[in-house]
Design an enzyme around this catalytic site. Structure first.
Site, PDB file in Angstrom:
ATOM      1  N   GLY A  40     -11.818 -16.690 -13.407  1.00  0.00           N
ATOM      2  CA  GLY A  40     -10.783 -17.329 -14.215  1.00  0.00           C
ATOM      3  C   GLY A  40     -10.957 -18.840 -14.160  1.00  0.00           C
ATOM      4  N   SER A 107     -18.330 -16.719 -11.003  1.00  0.00           N
ATOM      5  CA  SER A 107     -17.757 -17.601 -12.008  1.00  0.00           C
ATOM      6  C   SER A 107     -16.798 -18.577 -11.312  1.00  0.00           C
ATOM      7  CB  SER A 107     -17.078 -16.757 -13.088  1.00  0.00           C
ATOM      8  OG  SER A 107     -16.768 -17.517 -14.220  1.00  0.00           O
ATOM      9  N   TRP A 108     -15.528 -18.647 -11.712  1.00  0.00           N
ATOM     10  CA  TRP A 108     -14.577 -19.474 -10.968  1.00  0.00           C
ATOM     11  C   TRP A 108     -14.514 -19.031  -9.504  1.00  0.00           C
ATOM     12  CZ3 TRP A 108     -11.774 -23.490  -9.816  1.00  0.00           C
ATOM     13  CH2 TRP A 108     -10.711 -23.356  -8.914  1.00  0.00           C
ATOM     14  N   ASP A 264     -26.543 -16.267 -19.394  1.00  0.00           N
ATOM     15  CA  ASP A 264     -25.127 -16.544 -19.160  1.00  0.00           C
ATOM     16  C   ASP A 264     -24.773 -17.826 -19.914  1.00  0.00           C
ATOM     17  OD1 ASP A 264     -22.636 -17.279 -18.142  1.00  0.00           O
ATOM     18  OD2 ASP A 264     -23.133 -16.717 -16.075  1.00  0.00           O
ATOM     19  N   HIS A 292     -23.127 -13.126 -18.437  1.00  0.00           N
ATOM     20  CA  HIS A 292     -22.224 -13.655 -17.423  1.00  0.00           C
ATOM     21  C   HIS A 292     -21.545 -12.580 -16.573  1.00  0.00           C
ATOM     22  CE1 HIS A 292     -19.348 -16.429 -15.622  1.00  0.00           C
ATOM     23  NE2 HIS A 292     -18.326 -15.699 -16.062  1.00  0.00           N
TER      24      HIS A 292
END
Length: 313
Positions: A40, A107-108, A264, A292
């Site tokens: 996120g 990711s985050w 990605d 991703h």
């Protein structure tokens, strides 16, 4: 990935006057602890996230970050910064009486993994990260302003739609206004468009079921508002802070495996490569036929390989 399992404990942890976190434990009660840091920000955990880990060897800890998933209050931006989340991870570790644990994030979640490890290196057994994201301006510009737009023009058109043409020179700022509107329909419409853009670009082969996640008012509202809040504030960090030599030196001796999709476009491979250059000791795997998402076959396989490799340390 391992077969899906159910948690043996579900609980909450009050971390401030405002925020209460949802967390769960699954796998082996006496296993080696691993904490899963979701993406996120604002994405929340999914029950399939338990399946990256051997349930016979790992004590698997999932939690929803402030304002995300089942944590309350949903979509709340107050007292919600990177460093609040780092403190929350420590509070959860202390609550569970864990000395050291493995840290897994994509990711985050990779951003937060680095921020946490650099703040508490003595508490981290290993790092397993996917789709490296360090919140530099160039990374945000590529995905939200000019870059991925060249590869997904039809999805980009939908992302542009809520924003008046005169405001499109700074899409993150323009979305910030709409995502914080007092008008519910304006806010939800913007949240769905923002979320749909990420879902439409997350896999090498576009997955309609993934895009459909953005149609949930509650998910889209939390996901879009919290992401935008972090991005408008540069992640509450110095530009390039997580890649600074002085910060990497704090974690250089922690075993680390990075899995990165070649295609990605949400978190392009250049960031993982930048991390490898400043931290050559880490093990970098670039998956040639993936984007991703952690659910893509090549990425999922290497992430499970990594958790299997670290299960006995």
């Amino acid at each position: 990935m391992y077969p899906e399992i159910q948690p043996y404990q579900i609980s909450t942890l009050k971390v401030s006057d405002i925020h209460t976190l949802y967390y769960e434990l699954s796998g082996n009660k006496d296993g080696v602890p691993v904490v899963f840091l979701h993406g996120g920000p604002g994405g929340g955990c999914d029950e399939k996230d338990r399946s990256f880990f051997n349930p016979n060897k790992y004590k698997i800890i999932l939690f929803d970050q402030r304002g995300s998933g089942k944590s309350t209050p949903t979509a709340c931006l107050d007292e919600n910064t990177t460093w609040d989340l780092v403190k929350d991870i420590e509070k959860l570790r202390e609550e569970l009486k864990i000395e050291k644990w493995h840290v897994f994030g994509g990711s985050w979640g990779s951003t937060l993994s680095l921020a946490y490890a650099q703040s508490h290196p003595d508490r981290v057994k290993s790092l397993i990260m996917r789709g490296i994201f360090t919140l530099r301006k160039s990374e945000l510009n590529f995905f939200y302003q000019d870059g991925a737009s060249h590869l997904f023009p039809e999805a980009w058109e939908d992302y542009l739609a809520p924003i008046p043409e005169a405001e499109r020179h700074d899409m993150v700022l323009a979305y910030h206004a709409q995502l914080n509107s007092i008008d519910d329909s304006t806010r939800i419409n913007a949240a769905k468009a923002w979320s749909k853009w990420e879902m439409a670009t997350s896999k090498l082969y576009v997955d309609p079921s993934y895009i459909n996640r953005a149609e949930s008012d509650e998910f889209a509202n939390a996901f879009a508002r919290i992401e935008n809040h972090y991005f408008i504030n540069d992640g509450f960090m110095r530009e390039g802070q997580l890649l600074e030599k002085q910060e990497i030196d704090k974690i250089r001796n922690i075993p680390c495996i990075v899995v990165q999709g070649r295609y990605d476009v949400v978190c392009p491979a250049t960031t993982a490569y930048s991390l490898k250059k400043v931290w050559p000791e880490l093990e970098l795997h670039i998956v040639p036929d993936a984007g991703h998402s952690s659910r893509e076959v090549g990425i999922a396989k290497l992430l499970v390989d990594a958790t299997n490799k670290f299960a006995d340390i």
